[in-house]
Design a protein around this motif. Structure first.
Motif, PDB file in Angstrom:
ATOM      1  N   TYR A  11      13.434 106.980 -27.108  1.00 27.02           N
ATOM      2  CA  TYR A  11      14.074 106.418 -28.179  1.00 27.02           C
ATOM      3  C   TYR A  11      14.896 107.462 -29.191  1.00 27.02           C
ATOM      4  O   TYR A  11      16.042 107.299 -29.777  1.00 27.02           O
ATOM      5  CB  TYR A  11      13.182 105.336 -29.104  1.00 27.02           C
ATOM      6  N   THR A 256      11.256  90.491 -25.079  1.00 21.11           N
ATOM      7  CA  THR A 256      12.265  91.671 -25.205  1.00 21.11           C
ATOM      8  C   THR A 256      13.464  90.935 -25.524  1.00 21.11           C
ATOM      9  O   THR A 256      14.367  91.565 -26.325  1.00 21.11           O
ATOM     10  CB  THR A 256      12.685  92.212 -23.816  1.00 21.11           C
ATOM     11  N   ALA A 259      13.249  90.801 -29.431  1.00 19.88           N
ATOM     12  CA  ALA A 259      13.583  91.940 -29.932  1.00 19.88           C
ATOM     13  C   ALA A 259      14.914  92.415 -29.929  1.00 19.88           C
ATOM     14  O   ALA A 259      15.442  92.736 -30.826  1.00 19.88           O
ATOM     15  CB  ALA A 259      12.849  93.120 -29.220  1.00 19.88           C
ATOM     16  N   MET A 260      15.832  92.058 -29.193  1.00 15.39           N
ATOM     17  CA  MET A 260      17.161  92.089 -28.999  1.00 15.39           C
ATOM     18  C   MET A 260      18.011  91.108 -29.874  1.00 15.39           C
ATOM     19  O   MET A 260      18.953  91.657 -30.651  1.00 15.39           O
ATOM     20  CB  MET A 260      17.776  91.770 -27.665  1.00 15.39           C
ATOM     21  N   ASN A 312      13.157  97.261 -30.227  1.00 19.21           N
ATOM     22  CA  ASN A 312      12.933  97.212 -28.641  1.00 19.21           C
ATOM     23  C   ASN A 312      11.393  98.072 -28.700  1.00 19.21           C
ATOM     24  O   ASN A 312      10.752  97.775 -27.600  1.00 19.21           O
ATOM     25  CB  ASN A 312      13.933  97.807 -28.040  1.00 19.21           C
ATOM     26  N   ASP A 316       8.049  96.722 -26.860  1.00 19.55           N
ATOM     27  CA  ASP A 316       7.420  97.569 -25.937  1.00 19.55           C
ATOM     28  C   ASP A 316       5.849  97.337 -26.038  1.00 19.55           C
ATOM     29  O   ASP A 316       5.057  97.243 -25.051  1.00 19.55           O
ATOM     30  CB  ASP A 316       8.106  98.727 -25.636  1.00 19.55           C
TER      31      ASP A 316
END
Length: 331
Positions: A11, A256, A259-260, A312, A316
């Motif tokens: 990241y 996911t 999160a996006m 993200n 995770d």
């Protein structure tokens, strides 16, 4: 721990790449921001070269080589200096984003969370009652509404609730026509809620179909798994099998995606903010591009990138917590 360190390193690299792209893209755009500012504010077709250069210096624009500008840009970022906005001169970009970000997060963020939770629950219920009247009615209906162009839906809500019935305000973030005190008081909070209802409904209706259909399809696949059939054979309650066994595993791919969506929340629903004249950084981005405001463009994209990466990373971590198989593989 090693997996966490690898993800943090990833990241950090992604953040550096985002900052670099954030620096390069505005400078590849045609036009001179200083000349655009002079033409807009002064209405002059031409000015002296010295005056134009003074304006460029005042706005932080430079004729130095690109690599020197890049290192100046990184140094300013490390010191929290995002520059001065051209179209809201002399307001610092950080101040503009700090003010408008809370409006965008408050409206679009809350609407996205409501859409995700409601869509996920409806998707679970539709899949559990598959081939019933709910399964045959709700997905096509929501798909129809999601296919309606976003701005048409917003304009339709404005017309019906703002003009025909005149029950909801159609613009702004709060009532500016009365002596309303801005702050944490009941009158101001109620005004903000009233002005946010129509934009929030537009966002929820436009996005909920994706969550319902995605969760429904994943649930149908999960319901055929052996562990779900075993739980049913053990005589566990229908609610426990649906939520603890089927829904818990079916929701993993949606984490996911959620999160996006949270990352895009910070970008703001640009069309929503434009139709409803709602304050937010999405509308700031539109004005910044229109006025070639490099600093505000860079600041907005940087905030969006940071939010995407943070969302993200959290996804995770949550994904690892929800799926034991991931913990075993990464252990």
């Amino acid at each position: 721990m090693r997996h966490l360190l690898r993800r943090v390193l990833f990241y950090l690299v992604a953040l550096w790449a985002s900052a670099t792209m954030n620096f390069l893209i505005p400078r590849l755009m045609p036009g001179d921001p200083a000349q655009a500012y002079v033409a807009k504010m002064q209405g002059q077709s031409s000015i002296s070269a010295q005056t134009l250069q003074n304006i460029r210096i005042q706005f932080g624009l430079s004729d130095d080589p690109l690599w020197i500008q890049y290192f100046h840009y990184l140094n300013n970022l490390l010191h929290g200096n995002l520059g001065i906005s051209l179209y809201q001169y002399p307001t610092p970009v950080a101040q503009i984003l700090a003010y408008d970000l809370k409006w965008t997060v408050g409206l679009v963020g809350l609407a996205a969370v409501i859409s995700f939770i409601l869509g996920t629950l409806l998707g679970v219920l539709v899949a559990w009652k598959r081939d019933g009247w709910l399964d045959n009615t709700l997905p096509p209906l929501l798909t129809f509404f999601s296919a309606v162009p976003y701005f048409w839906m917003a304009l339709g809500l404005v017309y019906v609730f703002g003009f025909v019935f005149n029950v909801l305000p159609i613009g702004g973030g709060y009532d500016t026509l009365t002596d309303l005190t801005v702050g944490w008081n009941m009158d101001f909070i109620l005004s903000v809620i009233q002005h946010g209802i129509l934009p929030a409904i537009t966002i929820v209706i436009g996005s909920i179909a994706g969550w319902v259909l995605g969760m429904r399809n994943t649930m149908l696949t999960t319901l055929s798994e052996d562990y779900v059939l075993m739980a049913q054979a053990k005589g566990l309650s229908e609610q426990r099998v649906m939520l603890a066994y089927a829904a818990r595993n079916a929701i993993l791919p949606s984490i996911t995606g959620f999160a996006m969506s949270l990352g895009f929340v910070v970008g703001g629903a640009l069309l929503t903010e434009m139709v409803f004249s709602y304050p937010g950084i999405g509308f700031d981005l539109f004005n910044a591009v229109t006025n070639l405001d490099y600093s505000l463009i860079q600041g907005t994209f940087l905030v969006i990138a940071l939010t995407m990466l943070a969302a993200n990373f959290i996804a995770d971590v949550v994904y690892t917590f929800l799926d034991p198989r991931v913990r075993q593989e990464r252990g």
